[in-house]
Design a protein around this motif. Structure first.
Motif: not given
Ligand code: SF4
Length: 235
Positions: A197-198, A23-26, A204-208
């Motif tokens: 999925h990866h 829902r949050h990452y295109s 998420l790991g890089q940005d948040v």
């Protein structure tokens, strides 16, 4: 019965994590798919190196050799010179040459197309028997390339998120993390779903959920994450 409940619970957590990230990452891509030997070379050059540097080194190899047989037959000094921008260039040059030579010895030619008909665990094991090929490079060779097989790539960013979510242990390394995660992923996921999925977990790991300063206050997984309360104090 209890095992079945645990299995269902973990599957549901993975599905929920992916639903939120979707829902949050295109969607990213579609990527250009390389043939499997090219993808293997890219993966081997890229270990512990910034993506931009590894891509530059890969393109330098393509430009210099114009055929992986020429890279296989080149001198170590020449290969090292071509990839000097990446970390551990000396070691990587030696392993690249050895891996490409071993494929040729075992199969009679420099190709990995034969893996297309194999089951994923056997194909991973075959690739990991080559010098310098670990689980991440083996999975990327199967999943990202034209083989398009159902292997899950887990890089350091993805692994960090899995650990913090408690989906693997805090010190679990590859390939154990792979073996603990894959059985719980939705059965209906195809190769491109695993790739997507990866990419989402990595982003998420890089940005948040960064190594040094996870921004739990902005994380869409915060209420699912046992680490949020501990790390959240640094927000
Ligand atoms: S809540 Fe914090 S620790 Fe957990 S996944 Fe999100 S950023 Fe990482």
């Amino acid at each position: 019965m209890q095992l079945a409940l645990q299995l269902d619970g973990r599957q549901a957590r993975f599905a929920e994590v992916d639903r939120r990230l979707r829902r949050h990452y295109s969607p990213q891509g579609p990527w250009l798919r390389l043939d499997p030997v090219s993808q293997l070379v890219l993966g081997m050059v890229g270990g512990r190196t910034y993506e931009a540097d590894s891509r530059r080194a890969f393109l330098a190899l393509c430009d210099r050799y114009r055929g992986w047989e020429r890279l296989r037959d080149a001198s170590l000094a020449d290969i090292r010179d071509a990839i000097q921008a990446v970390t551990y260039a000396e070691v990587k040059a030696r392993r690249l040459k050895a891996a490409l030579s071993m494929i040729t010895q075992r199969r009679g030619s420099l190709t990995l197309d034969f893996l297309a008909g194999w089951r994923v665990p056997a194909a991973l094991a075959w690739l990991e028997s080559l010098p310098g090929v670990g689980r991440k490079t083996a999975a990327a060779t199967l999943n990202f390339s034209t083989l398009k097989m159902s292997a899950l790539v887990i890089d350091t960013h993805h692994l960090r998120v899995l650990r913090r979510l408690g989906l693997v242990g805090p010190r679990t390394m590859l390939p154990d993390a792979y073996d603990r995660v894959v059985p719980y992923l939705p059965m209906q996921w195809r190769a491109e779903d695993l790739d997507a999925h990866h990419q989402r977990m990595k982003t998420l790991g890089q940005d948040v959920c960064s190594h040094a300063e996870p921004a739990c206050g902005f994380c869409v997984l915060r209420d699912l994450c046992p680490s949020a309360a501990l790390i959240g104090k640094t927000d």
